[in-house]
Structures are given as structure tokens and as C-alpha cells.
Write a protein that holds these residues in place. Structure first.
Motif, PDB file in Angstrom:
ATOM      1  N   SER A 141       1.089  -1.016   0.102  1.00  0.00           N
ATOM      2  CA  SER A 141       0.108  -0.051  -0.029  1.00  0.00           C
ATOM      3  C   SER A 141       0.882   1.313   0.115  1.00  0.00           C
ATOM      4  O   SER A 141       1.849   1.238   0.925  1.00  0.00           O
ATOM      5  N   ILE A 142       0.611   2.157  -0.875  1.00  0.00           N
ATOM      6  CA  ILE A 142       1.500   3.159  -1.088  1.00  0.00           C
ATOM      7  C   ILE A 142       0.691   4.227   0.024  1.00  0.00           C
ATOM      8  O   ILE A 142      -0.060   4.680   0.034  1.00  0.00           O
ATOM      9  N   ILE A 143       1.463   4.802   1.188  1.00  0.00           N
ATOM     10  CA  ILE A 143       1.191   5.575   2.073  1.00  0.00           C
ATOM     11  C   ILE A 143       1.282   7.117   1.656  1.00  0.00           C
ATOM     12  O   ILE A 143       0.196   7.768   1.619  1.00  0.00           O
ATOM     13  N   ASP A 144       2.074   7.444   1.254  1.00  0.00           N
ATOM     14  CA  ASP A 144       2.689   8.794   0.603  1.00  0.00           C
ATOM     15  C   ASP A 144       3.900   8.644  -0.191  1.00  0.00           C
ATOM     16  O   ASP A 144       4.385   7.548  -0.591  1.00  0.00           O
ATOM     17  N   GLU A 145       4.349   9.886  -0.667  1.00  0.00           N
ATOM     18  CA  GLU A 145       5.441  10.050  -1.303  1.00  0.00           C
ATOM     19  C   GLU A 145       6.799   9.376  -1.183  1.00  0.00           C
ATOM     20  O   GLU A 145       7.661   8.970  -1.661  1.00  0.00           O
ATOM     21  N   HIS A 146       6.873   9.219   0.411  1.00  0.00           N
ATOM     22  CA  HIS A 146       8.068   8.628   0.855  1.00  0.00           C
ATOM     23  C   HIS A 146       7.927   7.451   1.735  1.00  0.00           C
ATOM     24  O   HIS A 146       8.772   7.048   2.442  1.00  0.00           O
ATOM     25  N   SER A 147       6.814   6.814   1.669  1.00  0.00           N
ATOM     26  CA  SER A 147       6.686   5.522   2.464  1.00  0.00           C
ATOM     27  C   SER A 147       5.590   4.563   1.682  1.00  0.00           C
ATOM     28  O   SER A 147       4.919   4.983   0.992  1.00  0.00           O
ATOM     29  N   VAL A 148       6.003   3.439   1.828  1.00  0.00           N
ATOM     30  CA  VAL A 148       5.184   2.252   1.343  1.00  0.00           C
ATOM     31  C   VAL A 148       5.038   1.043   2.247  1.00  0.00           C
ATOM     32  O   VAL A 148       5.842   0.919   3.136  1.00  0.00           O
ATOM     33  N   SER A 149       3.736   0.716   2.603  1.00  0.00           N
ATOM     34  CA  SER A 149       3.524  -0.380   3.486  1.00  0.00           C
ATOM     35  C   SER A 149       3.690  -1.769   2.688  1.00  0.00           C
ATOM     36  O   SER A 149       3.051  -1.983   1.752  1.00  0.00           O
ATOM     37  N   VAL A 150       4.286  -2.612   3.153  1.00  0.00           N
ATOM     38  CA  VAL A 150       4.595  -3.996   2.672  1.00  0.00           C
ATOM     39  C   VAL A 150       4.178  -5.007   3.580  1.00  0.00           C
ATOM     40  O   VAL A 150       4.680  -5.177   4.797  1.00  0.00           O
ATOM     41  N   THR A 151       3.108  -5.926   3.204  1.00  0.00           N
ATOM     42  CA  THR A 151       2.735  -7.177   4.137  1.00  0.00           C
ATOM     43  C   THR A 151       3.308  -8.526   3.310  1.00  0.00           C
ATOM     44  O   THR A 151       3.084  -8.501   2.182  1.00  0.00           O
ATOM     45  N   PHE A 152       3.760  -9.286   4.136  1.00  0.00           N
ATOM     46  CA  PHE A 152       4.210 -10.412   3.591  1.00  0.00           C
ATOM     47  C   PHE A 152       4.052 -11.797   4.485  1.00  0.00           C
ATOM     48  O   PHE A 152       4.119 -11.409   5.791  1.00  0.00           O
ATOM     49  N   GLU A 153       4.252 -12.825   3.689  1.00  0.00           N
ATOM     50  CA  GLU A 153       4.067 -14.097   4.910  1.00  0.00           C
ATOM     51  C   GLU A 153       5.309 -14.684   4.804  1.00  0.00           C
ATOM     52  O   GLU A 153       6.008 -14.775   3.585  1.00  0.00           O
ATOM     53  N   VAL A 154       5.944 -15.411   5.879  1.00  0.00           N
ATOM     54  CA  VAL A 154       7.172 -15.892   5.786  1.00  0.00           C
ATOM     55  C   VAL A 154       7.026 -17.315   6.422  1.00  0.00           C
ATOM     56  O   VAL A 154       6.322 -17.597   7.774  1.00  0.00           O
ATOM     57  N   SER A 155       7.471 -18.542   5.798  1.00  0.00           N
ATOM     58  CA  SER A 155       7.191 -19.803   6.350  1.00  0.00           C
ATOM     59  C   SER A 155       8.525 -20.473   6.468  1.00  0.00           C
ATOM     60  O   SER A 155       9.222 -20.574   5.787  1.00  0.00           O
ATOM     61  N   MET A 156       8.736 -20.759   7.841  1.00  0.00           N
ATOM     62  CA  MET A 156       9.931 -21.251   8.079  1.00  0.00           C
ATOM     63  C   MET A 156      10.052 -22.453   9.427  1.00  0.00           C
ATOM     64  O   MET A 156       8.981 -22.262  10.219  1.00  0.00           O
ATOM     65  N   PRO A 157      10.923 -22.969   9.396  1.00  0.00           N
ATOM     66  CA  PRO A 157      10.821 -24.199  10.712  1.00  0.00           C
ATOM     67  C   PRO A 157      10.720 -23.337  12.025  1.00  0.00           C
ATOM     68  O   PRO A 157      11.311 -22.246  12.263  1.00  0.00           O
ATOM     69  N   ALA A 158       9.834 -23.995  12.805  1.00  0.00           N
ATOM     70  CA  ALA A 158       9.567 -23.359  14.151  1.00  0.00           C
ATOM     71  C   ALA A 158      10.927 -23.308  15.165  1.00  0.00           C
ATOM     72  O   ALA A 158      11.933 -24.052  14.844  1.00  0.00           O
TER      73      ALA A 158
END
Length: 133
Positions: free
Chosen positions: A60-77
Motif C-alpha cells: 500500500s502506497i502511504i505517501d510520496e516517501h513511504s510504502v507499507s509491505v505485507t508478507f508471509e514467511v514460512s520457516m521451521p519453528a
């Protein structure tokens, strides 16, 4: 001896030569098949999977100087990791970059949201790479 027999003998087209060529081709084909089978077993059937997998879920583009990135990570516990998150502009130039340290957890798959500061307006944010630490 006929003319064709003389020419065949002169240019190596004898029955022994044909048998030797055929045998050489079978040996080469068998060697190739053996190498191919060994490679398939080594590369494809060894059952190993990557230890860590990351997947972009949204940005999601927040403004001219920032962006929000959502991601998933799968790895061993119980393992720690780090991920490089980047923001790109319309020319696919990196305009923001952040390395995020992920603490160990008892869950295999987790979701994260990070805000990346950018030098100019970005049009996307995504995961560059994740690695175990």
C-alpha cells in the motif's frame, strides 16, 4: 575385388567399422542415460525443500516517501531469519530498502507488515529475499 569393395575398404566403410560405430553409439547413449538418471535422483528426488519461503501478500502506497509491505514467511519453528524488503518505482528502480529481523517463533507461517521509507514515490513494495540467521 570389385571397385565398390575397394572404395569401401579405402574409406573405412567395412562391416567391422559399422559394428564398431554402432557399439560406440550404444555405449555413449548408455552413459548419457546413466548420467541423466543420476542427476534426476540427485536433484529431483532427494526430498529436500527450501528451509524458508517468503510470499508477498499486499502493498500500500502511504505517501510520496513511504510504502507499507505485507508478507508471509514460512520457516521451521524456533529459527530466526532476516528478510530484505524493497520498494520500486515505475522504472523498477529501487527507491527504498529495509532488512527486517524475524525473531524465532513456535509457528511455521507468520505474517508481517513493514513500512519502508522511500526516496521518491514508489509504485510497489515487495520481498527481495529471506534467509535463516
Amino acid at each position: 575385388m570389385s571397385v565398390s569393395t575397394n572404395l569401401d575398404a579405402r574409406y573405412g566403410r567395412t562391416p567391422n567399422r559399422r559394428l564398431r560405430d554402432r557399439r560406440s553409439l550404444w555405449i555413449a547413449a548408455g552413459g548419457f542415460a546413466l548420467v541423466l538418471v543420476a542427476w534426476v535422483v540427485w536433484a529431483g528426488l532427494d526430498g529436500s525443500k527450501p528451509l524458508i519461503e517468503a510470499r508477498d501478500t499486499r502493498h500500500s502506497i502511504i505517501d510520496e516517501h513511504s510504502v507499507s509491505v505485507t508478507f508471509e514467511v514460512s520457516m521451521p519453528a524456533g529459527t530466526a531469519a532476516s528478510c530484505a524488503v524493497e520498494a520500486l518505482n515505475e522504472n523498477f528502480t529501487i527507491v527504498g530498502w529495509k532488512v527486517v529481523d524475524l525473531a524465532p517463533s513456535d509457528r511455521y507461517t507468520r505474517s508481517f507488515t513493514e513500512i519502508i521509507r522511500t526516496t521518491e514515490l514508489s509504485n510497489t513494495g515487495l520481498i527481495y529475499r529471506c534467509w535463516l540467521t
